[in-house]
Design an enzyme around this catalytic site. Structure first.
Site, short mmCIF file in Angstrom:
data_model
loop_
_atom_site.label_atom_id
_atom_site.label_comp_id
_atom_site.label_asym_id
_atom_site.label_seq_id
_atom_site.Cartn_x
_atom_site.Cartn_y
_atom_site.Cartn_z
N ARG A 88 18.35 -1.20 19.20
CA ARG A 88 17.21 -1.91 18.62
C ARG A 88 16.26 -0.96 17.89
NH1 ARG A 88 16.34 -5.12 15.52
NH2 ARG A 88 17.95 -6.28 16.64
N LYS A 121 -1.84 1.71 1.85
CA LYS A 121 -1.79 0.52 2.71
C LYS A 121 -0.49 0.56 3.51
CE LYS A 121 -4.68 -2.21 -0.38
NZ LYS A 121 -4.79 -3.39 -1.26
N LYS A 153 -13.65 4.95 -5.48
CA LYS A 153 -13.48 3.51 -5.56
C LYS A 153 -14.86 2.87 -5.76
CE LYS A 153 -9.88 1.97 -4.85
NZ LYS A 153 -9.12 1.71 -3.62
N GLU A 181 -12.10 4.42 -10.16
CA GLU A 181 -11.80 2.99 -10.28
C GLU A 181 -12.76 2.34 -11.27
OE1 GLU A 181 -12.47 -0.89 -7.51
OE2 GLU A 181 -11.25 0.70 -6.61
N ASP A 202 -8.82 -2.00 -12.27
CA ASP A 202 -8.71 -2.89 -11.12
C ASP A 202 -8.90 -4.35 -11.49
OD1 ASP A 202 -8.38 -3.30 -8.30
OD2 ASP A 202 -10.55 -3.62 -8.14
#
Length: 273
Positions: A88, A121, A153, A181, A202
């Site tokens: 597994r 992410k 950002k 950004e 963005d």
């Protein structure tokens, strides 16, 4: 792999496998049930090896291979109990990472000629494996972590304007890439004037991206410099990325490569001897 096995075997080991006859041996085949792109072979091989060095794994594919459903990926031979203990965990690694590689290849095909990047992410603790799976799928890696380069950002820019942010970055980290950004064309002009190396465009439409590309081209021509790298990002899906393919941007990034890829169905077919 060691952490994954400890998660499965603490505190008493594999109670079911311990009951099996110790002299039973298995020849097993890792088989993919659906078409896809393979990743995670090193993790699967390491799983079998850590459980029992008597297990041998003979691979018939490599990471990055595109395979049809029904393809045998590897032949695994060794003590039956050990093979079942490792099964597994090995399949979890292969299914998850091959799922990322498969979705990435689909994204790369749909985005061409745009290059494809991943993002940060990722599942905590699995970033290096997930980013390797992205490479197996034909894309490239964005920042590995926050130390790789300076990236401002929108939340950073609430405290510092673009001009001041870029100026301080040049002073504190000379020689490092500075990435800004932008969610509007006025910010694009500011970032270019400040000397940013790369811009993240963005949540813009394809037409907005084309206008930003024109502004960046004009700035580079007038300054006699290389154009800043233009990254398209924000809400772009496998279904919509093709709309951005010929906008003139350099790369497109998507967190979906690592946080939303379905598992590729891989099984272990065992023959007991």
């Amino acid at each position: 792999v060691a952490r994954a096995l400890a998660e499965d075997l603490t505190p008493l080991g594999d109670l079911s496998a311990a009951i099996l006859p110790p002299d039973s041996r298995a020849e097993a085949r890792l088989v993919v049930r659906e078409p896809g792109v393979i990743a995670g072979t090193a993790c699967a091989a390491e799983t079998f090896s850590q459980v029992d060095e008597a297990i041998t794994t003979a691979w018939e594919v490599s990471d990055g291979d595109r395979v049809p459903g029904g393809q045998v990926l590897a032949v695994v031979t060794g003590p039956l109990a050990s093979v079942l203990t490792a099964e597994r965990t090995a399949l979890n690694f292969m299914g998850h990472l091959s799922g990322i590689a498969t979705r990435t290849r689909q994204f790369v095909d749909a985005a061409a000629p745009l290059r494809v990047w991943d993002t940060r992410k990722t599942i905590p603790g699995l970033r290096s494996l997930q980013k390797a799976a992205v490479r197996a799928g034909g894309a490239r890696n964005h920042r590995g972590n926050l130390s790789d380069w300076v990236m401002f950002k929108d939340n950073h820019l609430t405290a510092l304007g673009i001009d001041e942010a870029v100026r301080r970055a040049r002073d504190e980290w000379p020689g490092r890439t500075v990435h800004v950004e932008c969610d509007a064309i006025d910010q694009v002009r500011q970032a270019l004037a400040a000397g940013a190396d790369a811009l993240l465009l963005d949540n813009m439409s394809p037409e907005e991206i084309r206008r930003c590309v024109a502004v960046a081209d004009e700035h580079a021509a007038s300054a006699g410099t290389r154009r800043a790298l233009l990254e398209v990002s924000g809400g772009i899906t496998l279904e919509t990325v093709g709309n951005y393919a010929h906008t003139g941007a350099d790369v497109v990034s998507s967190g979906s490569l690592t946080n939303s890829s379905p598992v590729l169905d891989i099984g272990l077919d065992i023959e007991v001897r």
